[in-house]
Design a protein around this motif. Structure first.
Motif, PDB file in Angstrom:
ATOM      1  N   LEU A  58      -0.185 -12.121  15.731  1.00  0.00           N
ATOM      2  CA  LEU A  58      -0.534 -12.996  14.616  1.00  0.00           C
ATOM      3  C   LEU A  58      -1.190 -14.276  15.117  1.00  0.00           C
ATOM      4  O   LEU A  58      -2.271 -14.666  14.657  1.00  0.00           O
ATOM      5  CB  LEU A  58       0.714 -13.333  13.801  1.00  0.00           C
ATOM      6  CG  LEU A  58       0.546 -14.417  12.730  1.00  0.00           C
ATOM      7  CD1 LEU A  58      -0.463 -13.968  11.673  1.00  0.00           C
ATOM      8  CD2 LEU A  58       1.884 -14.765  12.098  1.00  0.00           C
ATOM      9  N   HIS A  59      -0.543 -14.942  16.068  1.00  0.00           N
ATOM     10  CA  HIS A  59      -1.000 -16.265  16.486  1.00  0.00           C
ATOM     11  C   HIS A  59      -2.243 -16.210  17.389  1.00  0.00           C
ATOM     12  O   HIS A  59      -3.239 -16.889  17.132  1.00  0.00           O
ATOM     13  CB  HIS A  59       0.130 -17.024  17.183  1.00  0.00           C
ATOM     14  CG  HIS A  59       1.264 -17.371  16.278  1.00  0.00           C
ATOM     15  ND1 HIS A  59       2.238 -16.468  15.922  1.00  0.00           N
ATOM     16  CD2 HIS A  59       1.586 -18.537  15.645  1.00  0.00           C
ATOM     17  CE1 HIS A  59       3.114 -17.045  15.109  1.00  0.00           C
ATOM     18  NE2 HIS A  59       2.751 -18.307  14.930  1.00  0.00           N
ATOM     19  N   ALA A  60      -2.163 -15.408  18.456  1.00  0.00           N
ATOM     20  CA  ALA A  60      -3.285 -15.342  19.398  1.00  0.00           C
ATOM     21  C   ALA A  60      -4.371 -14.384  18.928  1.00  0.00           C
ATOM     22  O   ALA A  60      -5.553 -14.599  19.213  1.00  0.00           O
ATOM     23  CB  ALA A  60      -2.785 -14.915  20.777  1.00  0.00           C
ATOM     24  N   GLY A  61      -3.963 -13.336  18.197  1.00  0.00           N
ATOM     25  CA  GLY A  61      -4.923 -12.345  17.749  1.00  0.00           C
ATOM     26  C   GLY A  61      -5.557 -12.675  16.418  1.00  0.00           C
ATOM     27  O   GLY A  61      -6.729 -13.062  16.340  1.00  0.00           O
ATOM     28  N   ASP A  62      -4.776 -12.582  15.344  1.00  0.00           N
ATOM     29  CA  ASP A  62      -5.323 -12.773  13.999  1.00  0.00           C
ATOM     30  C   ASP A  62      -5.814 -14.205  13.769  1.00  0.00           C
ATOM     31  O   ASP A  62      -6.875 -14.424  13.180  1.00  0.00           O
ATOM     32  CB  ASP A  62      -4.276 -12.412  12.948  1.00  0.00           C
ATOM     33  CG  ASP A  62      -3.821 -10.957  13.053  1.00  0.00           C
ATOM     34  OD1 ASP A  62      -4.551 -10.166  13.689  1.00  0.00           O
ATOM     35  OD2 ASP A  62      -2.752 -10.625  12.515  1.00  0.00           O
ATOM     36  N   LEU A  63      -5.046 -15.193  14.232  1.00  0.00           N
ATOM     37  CA  LEU A  63      -5.414 -16.586  14.017  1.00  0.00           C
ATOM     38  C   LEU A  63      -6.324 -17.136  15.117  1.00  0.00           C
ATOM     39  O   LEU A  63      -6.918 -18.204  14.954  1.00  0.00           O
ATOM     40  CB  LEU A  63      -4.151 -17.460  13.908  1.00  0.00           C
ATOM     41  CG  LEU A  63      -3.213 -17.119  12.743  1.00  0.00           C
ATOM     42  CD1 LEU A  63      -1.969 -17.998  12.791  1.00  0.00           C
ATOM     43  CD2 LEU A  63      -3.933 -17.275  11.403  1.00  0.00           C
ATOM     44  N   GLY A  64      -6.397 -16.419  16.236  1.00  0.00           N
ATOM     45  CA  GLY A  64      -7.309 -16.824  17.313  1.00  0.00           C
ATOM     46  C   GLY A  64      -6.908 -18.084  18.045  1.00  0.00           C
ATOM     47  O   GLY A  64      -7.767 -18.795  18.573  1.00  0.00           O
ATOM     48  N   ILE A  65      -5.619 -18.390  18.093  1.00  0.00           N
ATOM     49  CA  ILE A  65      -5.171 -19.593  18.813  1.00  0.00           C
ATOM     50  C   ILE A  65      -5.315 -19.364  20.316  1.00  0.00           C
ATOM     51  O   ILE A  65      -4.833 -18.367  20.846  1.00  0.00           O
ATOM     52  CB  ILE A  65      -3.714 -19.929  18.458  1.00  0.00           C
ATOM     53  CG1 ILE A  65      -3.599 -20.234  16.957  1.00  0.00           C
ATOM     54  CG2 ILE A  65      -3.213 -21.114  19.273  1.00  0.00           C
ATOM     55  CD1 ILE A  65      -2.173 -20.455  16.493  1.00  0.00           C
ATOM     56  N   ASP A  66      -5.966 -20.273  20.989  1.00  0.00           N
ATOM     57  CA  ASP A  66      -6.179 -20.160  22.433  1.00  0.00           C
ATOM     58  C   ASP A  66      -4.843 -20.224  23.165  1.00  0.00           C
ATOM     59  O   ASP A  66      -3.944 -20.995  22.785  1.00  0.00           O
ATOM     60  CB  ASP A  66      -7.086 -21.295  22.915  1.00  0.00           C
ATOM     61  CG  ASP A  66      -7.524 -21.112  24.355  1.00  0.00           C
ATOM     62  OD1 ASP A  66      -6.734 -21.437  25.264  1.00  0.00           O
ATOM     63  OD2 ASP A  66      -8.656 -20.646  24.566  1.00  0.00           O
ATOM     64  N   CYS A  67      -4.726 -19.435  24.241  1.00  0.00           N
ATOM     65  CA  CYS A  67      -3.483 -19.403  25.025  1.00  0.00           C
ATOM     66  C   CYS A  67      -3.044 -20.795  25.452  1.00  0.00           C
ATOM     67  O   CYS A  67      -1.854 -21.117  25.487  1.00  0.00           O
ATOM     68  CB  CYS A  67      -3.664 -18.540  26.281  1.00  0.00           C
ATOM     69  SG  CYS A  67      -4.225 -16.856  25.986  1.00  0.00           S
ATOM     70  N   ARG A  68      -4.028 -21.654  25.750  1.00  0.00           N
ATOM     71  CA  ARG A  68      -3.721 -22.965  26.311  1.00  0.00           C
ATOM     72  C   ARG A  68      -3.220 -23.965  25.284  1.00  0.00           C
ATOM     73  O   ARG A  68      -2.764 -25.051  25.659  1.00  0.00           O
ATOM     74  CB  ARG A  68      -4.964 -23.503  27.022  1.00  0.00           C
ATOM     75  CG  ARG A  68      -5.298 -22.739  28.301  1.00  0.00           C
ATOM     76  CD  ARG A  68      -6.693 -23.006  28.797  1.00  0.00           C
ATOM     77  NE  ARG A  68      -7.688 -22.428  27.915  1.00  0.00           N
ATOM     78  CZ  ARG A  68      -8.978 -22.269  28.247  1.00  0.00           C
ATOM     79  NH1 ARG A  68      -9.383 -22.631  29.450  1.00  0.00           N
ATOM     80  NH2 ARG A  68      -9.836 -21.756  27.393  1.00  0.00           N
ATOM     81  N   TYR A  69      -3.285 -23.609  24.016  1.00  0.00           N
ATOM     82  CA  TYR A  69      -2.726 -24.512  23.015  1.00  0.00           C
ATOM     83  C   TYR A  69      -1.202 -24.569  23.155  1.00  0.00           C
ATOM     84  O   TYR A  69      -0.591 -25.642  23.027  1.00  0.00           O
ATOM     85  CB  TYR A  69      -3.091 -24.060  21.597  1.00  0.00           C
ATOM     86  CG  TYR A  69      -2.500 -24.961  20.536  1.00  0.00           C
ATOM     87  CD1 TYR A  69      -3.068 -26.203  20.270  1.00  0.00           C
ATOM     88  CD2 TYR A  69      -1.351 -24.583  19.827  1.00  0.00           C
ATOM     89  CE1 TYR A  69      -2.512 -27.048  19.315  1.00  0.00           C
ATOM     90  CE2 TYR A  69      -0.796 -25.425  18.873  1.00  0.00           C
ATOM     91  CZ  TYR A  69      -1.379 -26.653  18.625  1.00  0.00           C
ATOM     92  OH  TYR A  69      -0.824 -27.492  17.690  1.00  0.00           O
ATOM     93  N   CYS A  70      -0.598 -23.424  23.425  1.00  0.00           N
ATOM     94  CA  CYS A  70       0.862 -23.376  23.600  1.00  0.00           C
ATOM     95  C   CYS A  70       1.250 -23.514  25.076  1.00  0.00           C
ATOM     96  O   CYS A  70       2.186 -24.236  25.411  1.00  0.00           O
ATOM     97  CB  CYS A  70       1.413 -22.069  23.039  1.00  0.00           C
ATOM     98  SG  CYS A  70       1.209 -21.887  21.247  1.00  0.00           S
TER      99      CYS A  70
END
Length: 215
Positions: A58-70
């Motif tokens: 959901l977060h990294a895939g569907d929403l496209g949040i970059d790994c480095r944000y977390c």
């Protein structure tokens, strides 16, 4: 009167040796093999249950949040680090604020106690590994962690064994990316590696000697 080569008491020596020496040693060896040999915590497919039902899909895939944000320190320190609860609350102070699944997150934020995340990828203490070195050398996240953007539950997809690491150190090019593509996850990784090479990505020479990873 019959004569014996060994005295009668010697008949008790073998059971004593078995019971007091061989059996404990065998138990210790079996226990050590089970713990270290079966790789309970470092085997491919290891998928622990986390205290919060967090979906990377959901977060990294569907929403496209970059790994480095977390994982903010992944390119700055030896450890990738897990995000503090404050990072979660950057969004969830406004999104799904009443979700029962996020109750542990809200409780952690209110109390200041960290969420007890379960580590998925573990290396032995005798192996030296530095995340910053690999990320700044443009080794793609996917090369070690797989398609995390498709994982509802994160699992280990590579063995992280010495042989596996050495294979990459001897031939790192297939794992290298353009710096802007380090966190990009795609099915065709060969194209990313080819593009990185064509773009003049800097050459790396990872150590293959023992002291490179055992310090």
């Amino acid at each position: 009167m019959a004569r014996y080569i060994f005295p009668r008491w010697s008949n008790r020596v073998l059971p004593m040796v078995v019971g007091l020496v061989l059996l404990p040693l065998g138990t210790a060896a079996a226990g050590g093999l089970w713990y270290y040999g079966t790789n309970k915590h470092v085997e491919v497919g290891y998928t622990p249950t986390q205290p919060v039902d967090y979906s990377h899909k959901l977060h990294a895939g569907d929403l496209g949040i970059d790994c480095r944000y977390c994982h903010t320190a992944v390119d700055k320190s030896a450890n990738a680090t897990v995000p503090p609860t404050e990072t979660c609350m950057n969004c969830h102070s406004k999104v799904k604020t009443d979700s029962p699944k996020l109750l542990p997150v809200r409780e952690s934020y209110a109390s200041g106690n960290p969420i007890p995340w379960v580590r998925v990828h573990n290396l032995p203490d005798y192996a030296y590994f530095n995340h910053q070195v690999h990320v700044t050398a443009a080794v793609g996240c996917q090369s070690c962690h797989g398609r995390v953007d498709q994982m509802i539950k994160v699992s280990q997809v590579e063995p992280l064994s010495m042989g596996w690491c050495l294979d990459c150190h001897r031939n790192p090019e297939p794992s290298l990316r353009a710096p802007s593509d380090v966190t990009k996850m795609v099915d065709d990784t060969a194209s990313l590696a080819k593009a990185a090479g064509a773009g003049g990505a800097r050459k790396v020479s990872p150590p293959v000697n023992c002291s490179g990873c055992h310090r």
